[in-house]
Design a protein around this motif. Structure first.
Motif, PDB file in Angstrom:
ATOM      1  N   ASN A  20     105.643  53.455  10.661  1.00  0.00           N
ATOM      2  CA  ASN A  20     106.090  54.834  10.464  1.00  0.00           C
ATOM      3  C   ASN A  20     104.911  55.757  10.177  1.00  0.00           C
ATOM      4  OD1 ASN A  20     108.325  56.799  10.145  1.00  0.00           O
ATOM      5  ND2 ASN A  20     107.477  56.936   8.072  1.00  0.00           N
ATOM      6  N   LYS A  21     103.944  55.290   9.365  1.00  0.00           N
ATOM      7  CA  LYS A  21     102.757  56.102   9.085  1.00  0.00           C
ATOM      8  C   LYS A  21     101.998  56.416  10.371  1.00  0.00           C
ATOM      9  CE  LYS A  21     100.043  55.456   5.482  1.00  0.00           C
ATOM     10  NZ  LYS A  21     100.198  56.579   4.565  1.00  0.00           N
ATOM     11  N   VAL A  22     101.832  55.413  11.196  1.00  0.00           N
ATOM     12  CA  VAL A  22     101.114  55.596  12.467  1.00  0.00           C
ATOM     13  C   VAL A  22     101.888  56.567  13.356  1.00  0.00           C
ATOM     14  CG1 VAL A  22     100.335  54.432  14.563  1.00  0.00           C
ATOM     15  CG2 VAL A  22      99.938  53.366  12.326  1.00  0.00           C
ATOM     16  N   LEU A  23     103.183  56.353  13.487  1.00  0.00           N
ATOM     17  CA  LEU A  23     104.026  57.204  14.329  1.00  0.00           C
ATOM     18  C   LEU A  23     103.978  58.664  13.891  1.00  0.00           C
ATOM     19  CD1 LEU A  23     106.183  57.309  16.615  1.00  0.00           C
ATOM     20  CD2 LEU A  23     107.889  56.992  14.823  1.00  0.00           C
ATOM     21  N   LYS A  24     103.980  58.890  12.588  1.00  0.00           N
ATOM     22  CA  LYS A  24     104.008  60.257  12.057  1.00  0.00           C
ATOM     23  C   LYS A  24     102.613  60.881  11.934  1.00  0.00           C
ATOM     24  CE  LYS A  24     108.447  60.269  11.158  1.00  0.00           C
ATOM     25  NZ  LYS A  24     109.410  61.210  11.657  1.00  0.00           N
ATOM     26  N   GLY A  25     101.582  60.089  12.168  1.00  0.00           N
ATOM     27  CA  GLY A  25     100.229  60.618  12.060  1.00  0.00           C
ATOM     28  C   GLY A  25      99.732  60.754  10.635  1.00  0.00           C
ATOM     29  N   TYR A  26     100.310  59.984   9.716  1.00  0.00           N
ATOM     30  CA  TYR A  26      99.882  60.021   8.315  1.00  0.00           C
ATOM     31  C   TYR A  26      98.586  59.239   8.140  1.00  0.00           C
ATOM     32  CZ  TYR A  26     104.711  61.559   7.329  1.00  0.00           C
ATOM     33  OH  TYR A  26     105.907  62.229   7.300  1.00  0.00           O
ATOM     34  N   ASN A  27      97.980  59.394   6.977  1.00  0.00           N
ATOM     35  CA  ASN A  27      96.729  58.725   6.659  1.00  0.00           C
ATOM     36  C   ASN A  27      96.819  57.210   6.869  1.00  0.00           C
ATOM     37  OD1 ASN A  27      94.130  58.180   5.465  1.00  0.00           O
ATOM     38  ND2 ASN A  27      95.238  57.621   3.612  1.00  0.00           N
TER      39      ASN A  27
ATOM     40  N   ASP B 210     109.017  55.724  -3.031  1.00  0.00           N
ATOM     41  CA  ASP B 210     107.714  56.241  -2.620  1.00  0.00           C
ATOM     42  C   ASP B 210     106.576  55.389  -3.168  1.00  0.00           C
ATOM     43  OD1 ASP B 210     108.581  58.370  -1.062  1.00  0.00           O
ATOM     44  OD2 ASP B 210     108.487  59.827  -2.692  1.00  0.00           O
ATOM     45  N   VAL B 211     106.708  54.922  -4.407  1.00  0.00           N
ATOM     46  CA  VAL B 211     105.684  54.048  -4.999  1.00  0.00           C
ATOM     47  C   VAL B 211     105.527  52.787  -4.149  1.00  0.00           C
ATOM     48  CG1 VAL B 211     105.128  52.603  -7.004  1.00  0.00           C
ATOM     49  CG2 VAL B 211     105.992  54.930  -7.347  1.00  0.00           C
ATOM     50  N   VAL B 212     106.635  52.195  -3.754  1.00  0.00           N
ATOM     51  CA  VAL B 212     106.598  50.992  -2.928  1.00  0.00           C
ATOM     52  C   VAL B 212     105.966  51.292  -1.563  1.00  0.00           C
ATOM     53  CG1 VAL B 212     108.020  49.256  -1.753  1.00  0.00           C
ATOM     54  CG2 VAL B 212     108.531  49.897  -4.112  1.00  0.00           C
ATOM     55  N   LEU B 213     106.308  52.432  -0.989  1.00  0.00           N
ATOM     56  CA  LEU B 213     105.748  52.793   0.311  1.00  0.00           C
ATOM     57  C   LEU B 213     104.229  52.921   0.255  1.00  0.00           C
ATOM     58  CD1 LEU B 213     108.341  55.444   1.551  1.00  0.00           C
ATOM     59  CD2 LEU B 213     108.214  53.025   2.135  1.00  0.00           C
ATOM     60  N   TYR B 214     103.725  53.557  -0.779  1.00  0.00           N
ATOM     61  CA  TYR B 214     102.268  53.696  -0.890  1.00  0.00           C
ATOM     62  C   TYR B 214     101.596  52.361  -1.182  1.00  0.00           C
ATOM     63  CZ  TYR B 214     102.064  58.639  -0.065  1.00  0.00           C
ATOM     64  OH  TYR B 214     102.108  59.868   0.549  1.00  0.00           O
ATOM     65  N   ALA B 215     102.207  51.535  -2.018  1.00  0.00           N
ATOM     66  CA  ALA B 215     101.635  50.211  -2.288  1.00  0.00           C
ATOM     67  C   ALA B 215     101.604  49.376  -1.007  1.00  0.00           C
ATOM     68  CB  ALA B 215     102.426  49.498  -3.382  1.00  0.00           C
ATOM     69  N   ALA B 216     102.669  49.447  -0.218  1.00  0.00           N
ATOM     70  CA  ALA B 216     102.711  48.704   1.046  1.00  0.00           C
ATOM     71  C   ALA B 216     101.643  49.219   2.014  1.00  0.00           C
ATOM     72  CB  ALA B 216     104.101  48.818   1.677  1.00  0.00           C
ATOM     73  N   SER B 217     101.427  50.518   2.019  1.00  0.00           N
ATOM     74  CA  SER B 217     100.401  51.089   2.891  1.00  0.00           C
ATOM     75  C   SER B 217      99.008  50.620   2.496  1.00  0.00           C
ATOM     76  CB  SER B 217     100.464  52.618   2.844  1.00  0.00           C
ATOM     77  OG  SER B 217     101.671  53.076   3.387  1.00  0.00           O
ATOM     78  N   ILE B 218      98.733  50.616   1.201  1.00  0.00           N
ATOM     79  CA  ILE B 218      97.429  50.149   0.730  1.00  0.00           C
ATOM     80  C   ILE B 218      97.236  48.682   1.089  1.00  0.00           C
ATOM     81  CG2 ILE B 218      96.042  49.671  -1.324  1.00  0.00           C
ATOM     82  CD1 ILE B 218      97.370  52.244  -2.540  1.00  0.00           C
TER      83      ILE B 218
END
Length: 85
Positions: free
Chosen positions: A11-18, A53-61
């Motif tokens: 989803n991050k890649v698709l949306k162009g997020y960091n 949101d906390v889980v989403l950022y932890a998963a991204s890291i």
């Protein structure tokens, strides 16, 4: 089955997020943890969304650093279960 970590990443890649600035992700994780605390204190109806949101950022890291977060959580739970204190 696709892991939560992979779904978050895609989803991050698709949306162009960091997807490259790890320090930024840690800062955002801190901000989201603070927002969850504020929700718990002032707007409990938003707590679930803020914790998500906390889980989403932890998963991204985890994805950005090459870690399998699900595996790491399982190892940590086992380690904590084995503690005697």
């Amino acid at each position: 089955m696709v892991s939560l970590q992979r779904t978050v990443w895609d989803n991050k890649v698709l949306k162009g997020y960091n997807t490259t600035d790890i320090p930024l992700e840690f800062c955002m994780l801190q901000e989201k943890a603070a927002a969850a605390f504020t929700a718990w204190r002032k707007k409990p109806e938003l707590l679930g969304e803020e914790l998500a949101d906390v889980v989403l950022y932890a998963a991204s890291i985890a994805e950005m650093t090459g870690l399998d977060l699900e595996h790491e959580v399982k190892v940590k739970v086992e380690k904590n279960s084995a503690r005697s204190d």
